[in-house]
Design an enzyme around this catalytic site. Sequence first.
Site, short mmCIF file in Angstrom:
data_model
loop_
_atom_site.label_atom_id
_atom_site.label_comp_id
_atom_site.label_asym_id
_atom_site.label_seq_id
_atom_site.Cartn_x
_atom_site.Cartn_y
_atom_site.Cartn_z
N GLU A 48 -8.30 5.02 12.23
CA GLU A 48 -7.25 4.64 11.28
C GLU A 48 -7.71 4.95 9.86
O GLU A 48 -8.58 4.27 9.31
CB GLU A 48 -6.93 3.15 11.41
CG GLU A 48 -5.87 2.68 10.41
CD GLU A 48 -5.71 1.17 10.37
OE1 GLU A 48 -5.23 0.67 9.35
OE2 GLU A 48 -6.06 0.49 11.36
N ARG A 52 -4.80 4.13 1.31
CA ARG A 52 -5.14 3.33 0.13
C ARG A 52 -5.75 4.18 -0.97
O ARG A 52 -6.02 3.67 -2.06
CB ARG A 52 -6.12 2.21 0.51
CG ARG A 52 -5.56 1.21 1.50
CD ARG A 52 -6.56 0.13 1.82
NE ARG A 52 -6.18 -0.61 3.01
CZ ARG A 52 -6.93 -1.55 3.57
NH1 ARG A 52 -8.09 -1.87 3.04
NH2 ARG A 52 -6.53 -2.17 4.66
N THR A 76 -2.06 1.37 6.54
CA THR A 76 -1.36 0.97 5.32
C THR A 76 -0.06 1.75 5.14
O THR A 76 0.31 2.13 4.03
CB THR A 76 -2.28 1.11 4.07
OG1 THR A 76 -3.62 0.75 4.42
CG2 THR A 76 -1.83 0.15 2.97
N LYS A 136 -0.32 -5.57 15.61
CA LYS A 136 -1.52 -5.91 14.82
C LYS A 136 -1.34 -7.32 14.27
O LYS A 136 -0.28 -7.64 13.73
CB LYS A 136 -1.67 -4.89 13.69
CG LYS A 136 -2.75 -5.22 12.69
CD LYS A 136 -2.97 -4.06 11.75
CE LYS A 136 -2.61 -4.43 10.34
NZ LYS A 136 -3.08 -3.42 9.37
#
Length: 219
Positions: A48, A52, A76, A136
């Site tokens: 992942e 960001r 994100t 998640k």
Amino acid sequence: MAVNHHVSLSTLDVVRDAPVIPVIVLHDAGHAVPLAQALVAGGIRMLEITLRTPQALDAMRAIAQEVPQAVVGAGTVRGGADAEAALRAGARFVVSPGFTPTLARSCRELDLPLLPGVATAGEIMAAQDEGLGVLKFFPAMQAGGAALLKAWQGPFGDVLFCPTGGVQADNAQALLELGNVACVGGSWLAPARALAAGDWQAITNLARQAKALRRPHFE
């Protein structure tokens, strides 16, 4: 079984591949390929890369092109535009900090597996309304940790979780013992110090330790 870039992937495939999904923040796209190679060497393939930093999409692109054993995901992801950009960069799954029906539908249209963040019973129900049952739990430790996951086993016994947020090497195993936890997400597999030093062997060692964590309900 190896996952290659021509095989359709499901969110369940993503969370069951290994006990840990590394949550990766890259400030230098040049680190992407050696990092991915180091993680794959330790048995961790679902990666992942969080959106960001401005380097994230370039990092995904490099891994997708140069490390075929890795399966690149985007973290994100907050809306359809993020998901589209990630798909164009080679992402094969996306992870979001929260859940919205709009994002779920965007990912369905793009045929991108979505692992959406939830922290409340209402968010779980909203995700289930969109056909999502692998979620998640974020921010896991701040929102209730193992105690909340145990409480959810009753009303949401058909949901699998990937707790992320505050999960570390020293508390991951306790979470993985829970029957509704498929894997955990954590940033400790790609520590900033090792990245800065180019210490890829240290990262491979961390990946091996993560791969060796036990999942009694899923092995």
